[in-house]
Design a protein around this motif. Structure first.
Motif, PDB file in Angstrom:
ATOM      1  N   ALA A   1      -6.838   3.577  -1.144  1.00  0.00           N
ATOM      2  CA  ALA A   1      -7.344   2.226  -1.388  1.00  0.00           C
ATOM      3  C   ALA A   1      -6.724   1.569  -2.620  1.00  0.00           C
ATOM      4  O   ALA A   1      -6.995   0.400  -2.896  1.00  0.00           O
ATOM      5  CB  ALA A   1      -8.857   2.258  -1.544  1.00  0.00           C
ATOM      6  N   THR A   2      -5.910   2.308  -3.375  1.00  0.00           N
ATOM      7  CA  THR A   2      -5.316   1.756  -4.602  1.00  0.00           C
ATOM      8  C   THR A   2      -4.069   0.944  -4.265  1.00  0.00           C
ATOM      9  O   THR A   2      -3.098   1.487  -3.733  1.00  0.00           O
ATOM     10  CB  THR A   2      -4.938   2.879  -5.581  1.00  0.00           C
ATOM     11  OG1 THR A   2      -6.082   3.679  -5.854  1.00  0.00           O
ATOM     12  CG2 THR A   2      -4.398   2.297  -6.890  1.00  0.00           C
TER      13      THR A   2
ATOM     14  N   SER B   1      -5.793   7.030  -4.663  1.00  0.00           N
ATOM     15  CA  SER B   1      -6.369   7.050  -3.329  1.00  0.00           C
ATOM     16  C   SER B   1      -5.640   6.059  -2.424  1.00  0.00           C
ATOM     17  O   SER B   1      -4.855   5.218  -2.885  1.00  0.00           O
ATOM     18  CB  SER B   1      -7.855   6.679  -3.389  1.00  0.00           C
ATOM     19  OG  SER B   1      -8.006   5.295  -3.658  1.00  0.00           O
TER      20      SER B   1
ATOM     21  N   ARG C   1       1.260   8.359  -2.960  1.00  0.00           N
ATOM     22  CA  ARG C   1      -0.111   8.533  -3.469  1.00  0.00           C
ATOM     23  C   ARG C   1      -0.278   9.893  -4.126  1.00  0.00           C
ATOM     24  O   ARG C   1      -0.953  10.017  -5.160  1.00  0.00           O
ATOM     25  CB  ARG C   1      -1.125   8.377  -2.325  1.00  0.00           C
ATOM     26  CG  ARG C   1      -1.164   6.996  -1.698  1.00  0.00           C
ATOM     27  CD  ARG C   1      -2.444   6.779  -0.906  1.00  0.00           C
ATOM     28  NE  ARG C   1      -2.635   7.777   0.146  1.00  0.00           N
ATOM     29  CZ  ARG C   1      -2.220   7.640   1.399  1.00  0.00           C
ATOM     30  NH1 ARG C   1      -1.535   6.548   1.751  1.00  0.00           N
ATOM     31  NH2 ARG C   1      -2.466   8.569   2.308  1.00  0.00           N
TER      32      ARG C   1
ATOM     33  N   MET D   1       0.865  -1.169   0.000  1.00  0.00           N
ATOM     34  CA  MET D   1       0.000   0.000   0.000  1.00  0.00           C
ATOM     35  C   MET D   1       0.908   1.226   0.000  1.00  0.00           C
ATOM     36  O   MET D   1       1.830   1.312   0.819  1.00  0.00           O
ATOM     37  CB  MET D   1      -0.928   0.010   1.212  1.00  0.00           C
ATOM     38  CG  MET D   1      -1.876  -1.181   1.255  1.00  0.00           C
ATOM     39  SD  MET D   1      -2.848  -1.425  -0.264  1.00  0.00           S
ATOM     40  CE  MET D   1      -3.846   0.073  -0.277  1.00  0.00           C
TER      41      MET D   1
END
Length: 234
Positions: free
Chosen positions: A199-200, A197, A191, A185
């Motif tokens: 969540a990607t 985001s 990011r 992550m």
């Protein structure tokens, strides 16, 4: 003109608009009613065109919310040593390199554990944001030993392939390379650069390149998991 020919014609018209980025990735297509009025056709014809777009992998449908533009996924074969730039060029996709950081660094303890370099060894640390069209794809942090590559032309590296530059200027060649892949992550700063985001998911890719049995390049990349896939044939 028959309905079959008409819906195929509408399909190509919408596809052309998508390819021109009139409708960005993950954005919704206009409503069926709007498309009917725009192309002066029936709703059944629009639905046939949308079905063909979905079958072609151009759009995806969210029940109750309509059709959305499917993000393009770039595939990188892993059968041999490769360059992201060269692979995309072969598919008529131009990649943009933005230098977001450069410095001369001394080998740290953590870097020494990665590449087994003597303490105090100096490296060029080059950080590039690589994009296709307007979409950021990856962040690359490349470490090159200064005793092999005395000086880097940062401007030249903003407009071309790193490997082509090193081969031309320093007769650089790679005898072998190893890569590792790990799902991660991204951090907040990553990011922001990749415009994604929290969540990607991303892929941590580490490459170790060797010249005459000596480690000559270490690259640590954060690659967007929603934009890249990797494949290998056995």
């Amino acid at each position: 003109m028959g309905n079959d020919a008409l819906y195929v014609e509408i399909y190509h018209a919408i596809l052309k608009s998508i390819q021109a980025n009139e409708y960005p990735e993950n954005s919704p297509l206009p409503s069926e009613r709007y498309l009917c009025e725009k192309y002066h056709v029936s709703r059944s014809t629009i639905r046939q065109a949308l079905n063909l777009l979905q079958e072609s992998g151009v759009v995806y449908t969210v029940h109750g919310n309509g059709s959305f533009i499917k993000p393009r996924i770039y595939n990188q074969p892993l059968g041999s040593f490769y360059s992201f730039t060269d692979t995309l060029k072969q598919n008529n996709i131009l990649i943009k390199n933005e230098i977001v950081g450069y410095e001369l660094v001394s080998c740290t303890a953590s870097l020494a554990r990665k590449i087994a370099c003597p303490a105090g060894t100096m490296f060029h640390k080059l950080t590039r944001l690589r994009s296709a069209k307007e979409y950021p794809l990856m962040i690359e942090n490349t470490y090159l030993p200064q005793n092999r590559f005395i000086k880097l032309d940062i401007d030249a590296l903003s407009h071309g392939s790193l490997y082509e530059y090193l081969a031309k200027k320093y007769d650089f060649h790679v005898d072998k390379a190893t890569e590792t892949f790990q799902a991660v992550m991204p951090r907040a700063d990553e990011r922001a650069l990749l415009n994604i985001s929290a969540a990607t998911p991303c892929i941590l890719l580490e490459r170790f390149s060797y010249e005459d049995e000596c480690l000559i390049e270490y690259t640590k990349s954060i690659v967007r998991g929603d934009k890249y896939s990797f494949s290998v044939s056995f």
